[in-house]
Design an enzyme around this catalytic site. Sequence first.
Site, PDB file in Angstrom:
ATOM      1  CB  SER A  36      10.939 -16.314  -1.127  1.00  0.00           C
ATOM      2  OG  SER A  36      10.418 -16.350  -2.403  1.00  0.00           O
ATOM      3  CG  ASP A 338       7.515 -23.957  -1.655  1.00  0.00           C
ATOM      4  OD1 ASP A 338       7.745 -23.799  -2.496  1.00  0.00           O
ATOM      5  OD2 ASP A 338       7.618 -23.369  -0.689  1.00  0.00           O
ATOM      6  CG  HIS A 341       9.950 -20.727  -2.494  1.00  0.00           C
ATOM      7  ND1 HIS A 341       8.737 -20.974  -1.960  1.00  0.00           N
ATOM      8  CD2 HIS A 341      10.061 -19.573  -2.720  1.00  0.00           C
ATOM      9  CE1 HIS A 341       8.114 -19.692  -1.605  1.00  0.00           C
ATOM     10  NE2 HIS A 341       9.100 -18.840  -2.296  1.00  0.00           N
TER      11      HIS A 341
END
Length: 366
Positions: A36, A338, A341
């Site tokens: 990610s 978040d 990340h």
Amino acid sequence: MKLTLLSFFFIIIISFFHFSHTTPQNFTSIFSFGDSLADTGNFLLSGALTFPSISQLPYGMTYFHHPTGRCSDGRLVVDFIAESQGLPLLQPYLAPNQNFRQGANFAVAGATAMNPAALIEMGISRYIWTNFSLTTQLQWFDKLKPSLCKTTQECSEYFKKSLFLVGEIGGNDYNYAFFSGKSAAEVTSLVPRVVSAIAETIEGLIERGAVNLVVPGNLPVGCSTAYLTLFATAEKEEYDGRNGCLKKLNAFARYHNEFLRMAMGELRRKHPNARIIYADYYGAAMRFAHAPRHFGFGMGALQTCCGGGGPYNFNVTARCGHPGSHACNDPSSYVSWDGIHLTEAAYHHIAAGLLKGSFTDLPLMT
Ligand SMILES: *[C@@H]1O[C@H](CO)[C@@H](O)[C@H](O)[C@H]1NC(C)=O
Ligand SMILES: *[C@@H]1O[C@H](CO)[C@@H](O)[C@H](O)[C@H]1NC(C)=O
């Protein structure tokens, strides 16, 4: 005569500005593998069943103003590297009808370095977001390769001018293990297996023609607000007094990084013609923990922009995008987007640290 002289000076001035403003185009394509931290849409295109909130705002709120599948408010390190080369932002491999001559992104949010089957065998399965691990990503590269170049000679010329980003990857292998309640010793025993999966991918890419490879290490997970929340403790000595991060988790990230660098050293000896560059994400991001305001992070380094309350604004039952959460107005004053990340602003500083700073062990630009 006077006019000619004047025009002459103008030409000099114009060419000076022209040269100084032209982006040095070192690489003509970029191929990216990872999770990610680098995914520009594959996970979302694959269904994102285990993390549907990335298909909605506030994901993407800052730069794109709509969700793109990036796990952030805006651009990622790989996007800033592409921009620095004058290349378009990398399209995700799973996007239909793309021309990938200038590069492709194989990274998938949630991806592991190890094969998921091996993790499942260890009883780590409940949290695995995706089965598109490094092995799958390399298979995707093989499927794409015939559309990029044909003969060995042509491929060698083409890939010589390509940049291969391998990672960050491996963070999820550890996340899944930690979140499944595995002990620190059990997670530590994963490190050699994670690193050898990464090393095999690097070597596989070199065998396929890659020459320029950037291999990022793990971030300081002890400063991640998700970890700070889930592993919160009353034991003051667990925290680094200088920055409030969890010492053992940061030591774990450094341990992985050292192991990775050792493996890279062996690969360099074996493949002296390849440029295998280590990217120190850990060091680049620790700057934020030590001096957040120097980078414009007015909220300090340990607050989440998009979250649902709690001391770090990370709430596992109200994560970013879920009911009960909301995004801050100014993500650029936060490191953490978040909880897991980072914000576009943080990624921008990390990318600058690789491109212009001292956070690679060989210069990225040849
Ligand atoms: C990954 O594969 C396993 C075994 O085939 C399957 O049980 C699991 O649901 C898959 N996970 C995802 C997220 O697709
Ligand atoms: C976390 O979110 C839940 C669900 O919205 C909420 O009930 C709870 O109060 C939140 N916790 C904190 C510490 O804000």
